[in-house]
Design a protein around this motif. Structure first.
Motif, PDB file in Angstrom:
ATOM      1  N   ILE A 183       0.485  -1.215   0.141  1.00 49.80           N
ATOM      2  CA  ILE A 183       0.097  -0.077   0.008  1.00 49.80           C
ATOM      3  C   ILE A 183       1.425   1.081   0.346  1.00 49.80           C
ATOM      4  CG2 ILE A 183      -2.047   1.543   1.669  1.00 49.80           C
ATOM      5  CD1 ILE A 183      -2.966  -0.786   2.130  1.00 49.80           C
ATOM      6  N   ILE A 184       0.678   1.809  -0.717  1.00 53.59           N
ATOM      7  CA  ILE A 184       1.581   3.389  -1.155  1.00 53.59           C
ATOM      8  C   ILE A 184       0.448   3.975  -0.521  1.00 53.59           C
ATOM      9  CG2 ILE A 184       3.253   4.823  -2.462  1.00 53.59           C
ATOM     10  CD1 ILE A 184       3.183   2.302  -4.070  1.00 53.59           C
ATOM     11  N   ALA A 185       0.640   5.376   0.559  1.00 52.12           N
ATOM     12  CA  ALA A 185      -0.903   5.932   1.346  1.00 52.12           C
ATOM     13  C   ALA A 185      -0.269   6.609   2.017  1.00 52.12           C
ATOM     14  CB  ALA A 185      -1.931   5.302   1.121  1.00 52.12           C
ATOM     15  N   ALA A 186       0.120   8.088   2.318  1.00 47.39           N
ATOM     16  CA  ALA A 186       0.863   8.967   3.261  1.00 47.39           C
ATOM     17  C   ALA A 186      -0.866   9.279   3.870  1.00 47.39           C
ATOM     18  CB  ALA A 186       1.298   9.873   2.716  1.00 47.39           C
ATOM     19  N   ILE A 219       3.437  -1.421   4.472  1.00 48.88           N
ATOM     20  CA  ILE A 219       2.330  -0.231   3.535  1.00 48.88           C
ATOM     21  C   ILE A 219       3.598   1.347   4.083  1.00 48.88           C
ATOM     22  CG2 ILE A 219       0.968   1.170   5.128  1.00 48.88           C
ATOM     23  CD1 ILE A 219      -0.978  -0.023   6.221  1.00 48.88           C
ATOM     24  N   LEU A 220       3.802   2.233   3.047  1.00 45.43           N
ATOM     25  CA  LEU A 220       4.528   2.922   2.796  1.00 45.43           C
ATOM     26  C   LEU A 220       3.845   4.247   2.945  1.00 45.43           C
ATOM     27  CD1 LEU A 220       6.608   2.046  -0.445  1.00 45.43           C
ATOM     28  CD2 LEU A 220       6.752   1.462   1.912  1.00 45.43           C
ATOM     29  N   GLY A 221       4.816   4.899   3.227  1.00 47.56           N
ATOM     30  CA  GLY A 221       4.180   7.157   3.550  1.00 47.56           C
ATOM     31  C   GLY A 221       4.065   7.283   5.554  1.00 47.56           C
ATOM     32  N   ASN A 251      12.851   5.246  -1.616  1.00 49.55           N
ATOM     33  CA  ASN A 251      13.236   4.356  -2.273  1.00 49.55           C
ATOM     34  C   ASN A 251      11.943   3.083  -3.033  1.00 49.55           C
ATOM     35  OD1 ASN A 251      13.348   3.789   0.126  1.00 49.55           O
ATOM     36  ND2 ASN A 251      14.938   2.106  -0.720  1.00 49.55           N
ATOM     37  N   ILE A 252      11.431   4.527  -3.451  1.00 49.38           N
ATOM     38  CA  ILE A 252      10.071   3.676  -3.789  1.00 49.38           C
ATOM     39  C   ILE A 252      10.097   2.003  -5.132  1.00 49.38           C
ATOM     40  CG2 ILE A 252       8.781   4.850  -5.426  1.00 49.38           C
ATOM     41  CD1 ILE A 252       6.627   4.173  -4.695  1.00 49.38           C
ATOM     42  N   GLU A 253      10.454   2.309  -5.881  1.00 44.82           N
ATOM     43  CA  GLU A 253      10.944   1.074  -6.750  1.00 44.82           C
ATOM     44  C   GLU A 253      11.463  -0.038  -5.441  1.00 44.82           C
ATOM     45  OE1 GLU A 253      14.768   3.574  -6.612  1.00 44.82           O
ATOM     46  OE2 GLU A 253      12.498   4.132  -6.612  1.00 44.82           O
ATOM     47  N   ASP A 254      12.321   0.101  -4.739  1.00 41.69           N
ATOM     48  CA  ASP A 254      12.657  -0.599  -4.237  1.00 41.69           C
ATOM     49  C   ASP A 254      11.624  -2.375  -3.861  1.00 41.69           C
ATOM     50  OD1 ASP A 254      15.527  -0.273  -4.982  1.00 41.69           O
ATOM     51  OD2 ASP A 254      15.738   0.633  -3.228  1.00 41.69           O
ATOM     52  N   SER A 260       4.474  -8.386  -4.705  1.00 39.73           N
ATOM     53  CA  SER A 260       3.259  -9.018  -6.593  1.00 39.73           C
ATOM     54  C   SER A 260       1.859  -8.148  -6.213  1.00 39.73           C
ATOM     55  CB  SER A 260       2.911 -10.441  -5.758  1.00 39.73           C
ATOM     56  OG  SER A 260       1.931 -10.223  -4.852  1.00 39.73           O
ATOM     57  N   LEU A 261       1.413  -7.531  -5.507  1.00 37.52           N
ATOM     58  CA  LEU A 261      -0.017  -6.355  -5.847  1.00 37.52           C
ATOM     59  C   LEU A 261       0.582  -5.441  -4.624  1.00 37.52           C
ATOM     60  CD1 LEU A 261      -2.765  -6.848  -7.426  1.00 37.52           C
ATOM     61  CD2 LEU A 261      -3.601  -7.843  -4.707  1.00 37.52           C
ATOM     62  N   CYS A 262      -0.447  -4.165  -5.371  1.00 35.01           N
ATOM     63  CA  CYS A 262      -0.695  -2.844  -5.300  1.00 35.01           C
ATOM     64  C   CYS A 262      -2.006  -3.462  -3.890  1.00 35.01           C
ATOM     65  CB  CYS A 262      -0.206  -1.855  -6.034  1.00 35.01           C
ATOM     66  SG  CYS A 262       0.109  -0.300  -4.605  1.00 35.01           S
ATOM     67  N   LEU A 263      -2.692  -2.306  -3.949  1.00 36.76           N
ATOM     68  CA  LEU A 263      -4.346  -2.521  -3.141  1.00 36.76           C
ATOM     69  C   LEU A 263      -4.045  -0.148  -3.031  1.00 36.76           C
ATOM     70  CD1 LEU A 263      -3.825  -4.834   0.056  1.00 36.76           C
ATOM     71  CD2 LEU A 263      -4.252  -5.000  -2.823  1.00 36.76           C
ATOM     72  N   HIS A 264      -4.970  -0.106  -3.928  1.00 34.51           N
ATOM     73  CA  HIS A 264      -5.117   1.276  -3.388  1.00 34.51           C
ATOM     74  C   HIS A 264      -7.366   1.737  -3.186  1.00 34.51           C
ATOM     75  CE1 HIS A 264      -2.931   5.739  -3.191  1.00 34.51           C
ATOM     76  NE2 HIS A 264      -4.554   5.295  -3.544  1.00 34.51           N
ATOM     77  N   CYS A 265      -7.423   0.838  -2.172  1.00 38.51           N
ATOM     78  CA  CYS A 265      -9.009   0.656  -2.430  1.00 38.51           C
ATOM     79  C   CYS A 265      -9.494   2.284  -1.598  1.00 38.51           C
ATOM     80  CB  CYS A 265      -9.591  -0.563  -1.726  1.00 38.51           C
ATOM     81  SG  CYS A 265      -8.721  -1.851  -2.847  1.00 38.51           S
ATOM     82  N   THR A 266      -9.730   3.194  -2.022  1.00 41.74           N
ATOM     83  CA  THR A 266      -9.744   4.632  -1.810  1.00 41.74           C
ATOM     84  C   THR A 266     -11.250   5.255  -1.263  1.00 41.74           C
ATOM     85  OG1 THR A 266      -9.689   5.879  -3.692  1.00 41.74           O
ATOM     86  CG2 THR A 266      -7.434   5.267  -2.029  1.00 41.74           C
TER      87      THR A 266
END
Length: 358
Positions: A183-186, A219-221, A251-254, A260-266
């Motif tokens: 999850i990428i969300a701040a 979870i990033l952010g 370094n989000i690319e790392d 395998s999957l990103c979640l963004h259920c906003t």
């Protein structure tokens, strides 16, 4: 046409603490001057009373009288002061007032998350702008649903990852058989927790663990510690151990490379660049039906779009995890392909084209 755009004087009004960096990049591509929306009487990040804020809107609206030399005033998100300025009767020449809508605001109006008074005020002021720049098709649809015949001229825009980041992401080779979800969300606070759907996605992850006990969630952010504890405290110790909050990282690319999957259920994210970044790295993204970048996801697979329901989200995560590797690879390649239509360069060119039309 190029010369006529360059000769226009544009003022960009951003909120506090500052506009989204990609929003600002679009404005600067127009050679716009930049100021804060409340530069004369600051209110937006002060937590003052409604009375104080109302006075600030009026004061900042009056202050814009000194900006009549501009041809266009571009406002980042819906604000009241520019419309107060628009209807002041001092002088004949006034700039066109244009709003860039790229936040949760339209969805919160539509879903009655604001009070009735607040929603009514938002609708009134929104209808008085000279033009709406709606970030993504979902935002434009919401504007038309709420304002109907009162909708100002509406132009659909889009975003793309910053060029430097896009280059790094294009070189990413994700492990599609990884047992890690991302999850990428701040945050940092309660409002953002709800808006970004962190609570919903964590609840869904807990359900998925019943079938895939070795799965992890990263979870990033940046999030406040009380919010992190609130998200985790009701979970069993076994589930909590499988969730990691990594804070703000560069370094989000790392992290994408080992997911395998990103979640963004906003709940109403207009056009989140983090989803395009993940797709650019070849990581498929599961989005909610109230996330604006579903317009990209639908070109990849309708199965990657879900309602705001933890049970259905969990079932769809299980569906993806159980796919054979060749099908995951196909979705990965489609993700890269369609994300390629949403780059910084293309977003800027399109944005400039919109302003030529204006």
């Amino acid at each position: 046409m190029q010369e006529s755009l360059e000769n226009k004087r544009i003022l960009y009004l951003e909120g506090r603490p500052s506009a989204h960096p990609v929003h600002k990049k679009l404005a600067l591509s127009l050679n716009a001057d930049v100021e804060h929306i409340d530069s004369v009487m600051r209110w937006q990040d002060k937590g003052r009373s409604l009375f104080y804020n109302a006075i600030a809107w009026i004061v900042n609206g009056i202050a814009l009288l000194s900006k009549k030399r501009y041809d266009i005033i571009l406002v980042d998100n819906l604000h009241f002061a520019p419309i107060i300025f628009k209807y002041l009767k001092f002088g004949r020449k006034k700039p066109r007032i244009v709003v860039h809508l790229g936040s949760h605001t339209l969805y919160f109006m539509y879903s009655n998350r604001f009070s009735k008074l607040n929603t009514s005020l938002h609708k009134f002021f929104l209808s008085k702008y000279d033009a709406l720049l709606c970030e993504g098709e979902m935002a434009a649809e919401l504007a038309h649903k709420m304002l109907g015949k009162e909708t100002p001229p509406c132009h659909v825009t889009f975003l793309g990852p910053l060029k430097e980041r896009g280059i790094k992401l294009s070189k990413c080779e994700p492990d599609l058989n990884s047992k890690n979800l991302l999850i990428i969300a701040a945050g940092p606070g309660e409002f953002r927790k709800f808006y970004k759907g962190i609570d919903l996605m964590i609840a869904s992850f807990a359900l998925v663990l019943k079938k895939h006990p070795g799965l992890t969630l990263t979870i990033l952010g940046q999030w406040d510690q009380p919010i992190i504890e609130e998200c985790l405290n009701h979970l069993s110790e076994g589930v909590r151990k499988q969730i990691q909050f990594k804070g703000s990282i560069s370094n989000i690319e790392d992290y994408l490379a080992v997911s395998s999957l990103c979640l963004h259920c906003t709940r109403g994210d207009a056009f989140p660049t983090s989803t395009i970044e993940a797709m650019s790295a070849g990581v498929p993204v599961l989005v909610s039906e109230w996330t604006g970048t579903k317009q990209i996801t639908k070109e990849i697979s309708g199965q990657l779009i879900v309602p705001l329901d933890k049970e259905i989200i969990a079932d769809r995560i299980n569906w993806y995890l159980d796919l054979p590797k060749n099908e995951k690879l196909r979705l990965s390649e489609l993700s890269r392909k369609h994300a390629g239509n949403y780059t910084e360069e293309l977003a800027i060119a399109h944005y400039r084209g919109v302003f030529k039309a204006l």
